[in-house]
Design a protein around this motif. Structure first.
Motif, PDB file in Angstrom:
ATOM      1  N   SER A  77       0.825  -1.205   0.000  1.00  0.00           N
ATOM      2  CA  SER A  77       0.000   0.000   0.000  1.00  0.00           C
ATOM      3  C   SER A  77       0.862   1.259   0.000  1.00  0.00           C
ATOM      4  N   ILE A 108      -5.996   3.186  -0.739  1.00  0.00           N
ATOM      5  CA  ILE A 108      -5.630   1.774  -0.838  1.00  0.00           C
ATOM      6  C   ILE A 108      -6.208   1.043   0.365  1.00  0.00           C
ATOM      7  N   SER A 110      -7.126  -3.108   1.841  1.00  0.00           N
ATOM      8  CA  SER A 110      -6.877  -4.536   1.625  1.00  0.00           C
ATOM      9  C   SER A 110      -8.052  -5.340   2.152  1.00  0.00           C
ATOM     10  N   LEU A 117      -5.492  -6.115  -2.954  1.00  0.00           N
ATOM     11  CA  LEU A 117      -5.500  -4.680  -2.690  1.00  0.00           C
ATOM     12  C   LEU A 117      -6.573  -4.008  -3.524  1.00  0.00           C
TER      13      LEU A 117
END
Length: 238
Positions: A77, A108, A110, A117
């Motif tokens: 990230s 970003i 996850s 991502l």
């Protein structure tokens, strides 16, 4: 004498100023709607997904390898939002912007317990949001092998421009709902303020509370026209 406020007093105050409270709420909602629809610039959002795997090591068990990959998600990230990636995105797409400005549009995230991502871009132009999201994903895919020992980077889903994209900002309905609540609160507050500032005596109870004197008698309200008609009514009765 010390004056106490009961629930009945609160109810009567709100009921007395109901028109004012409703008017403020309507005005607040109207202002929020006008600002949301006609003043604020719509912002559109587009997202793409990236799957990243590090090179497998023969000396590391597969479970430990997976755990290491999960822990590296935060590192990916940071790399995506770094000038090393964003500057190349700007060059590849011939953008007239800066790394800082592009970074502010980029988010970003996850997926929990995965190596996936989510790359999300917000922009005032829906087509540009799609272009930037795909550009960031492709640039990261091409550049990450030279930065880290990663041999498998896949773009799971590319950003696509929809036929009728809906802006994510401003949320007009949410803004109007908040304005309604704020307007009602302001109206109630103003109603109690006006009631507090109104020091006129209207009832026998007010006289007893403020002067501390008992009320011996009251003069009822009468209408002048009714008084003029009273002698005639009495003559008819006779």
């Amino acid at each position: 004498m010390e004056e106490t406020i009961s629930l009945k007093d609160i109810y009567q105050t709100i009921r007395k100023r109901m028109v004012l409270i409703a008017l403020l709420a309507v005005v607040a909602v109207a202002i929020a709607g006008v600002v949301s629809y006609f003043v604020l610039t719509p912002v559109y959002e587009s997202s793409t997904q990236i799957l990243v795997n590090q090179k497998k090591s023969k000396d590391v068990p597969e479970y430990n390898q997976v755990q290491t990959n999960l822990q590296m998600v935060n590192t990916y990230s940071v790399i995506i939002k770094s000038p090393a990636i964003l500057s190349k995105v700007i060059d590849n797409l011939n953008l007239d912007t800066t790394v800082e400005a592009l970074n502010n549009k980029l988010t970003i995230n996850s997926e929990q317990d995965t190596q996936v991502l989510n790359v999300t871009i917000q922009d005032e132009d829906p087509a540009m949001a799609v272009k930037l999201a795909n550009g960031v994903a492709e640039t990261f895919k091409n550049e990450i092998p030279s930065i880290m020992k990663v041999d498998n980077v896949s773009v799971l889903s590319k950003a696509v421009l929809k036929d009728n994209p809906a802006p994510v900002k401003p949320n007009a309905k949410m803004n109007m709902a908040i304005a309604l609540v704020v307007g009602l609160m302001a109206g109630v507050g103003l109603a109690f303020l006006l009631e507090y500032m109104d020091n006129t005596l209207k009832t026998e109870q007010d006289i007893e509370n403020y002067l501390g004197l008992p009320v011996l008698g009251t003069i009822p309200k009468f209408n002048v026209d009714d008084e003029k008609k009273a002698p005639a009514n009495r003559r008819k009765a006779v």
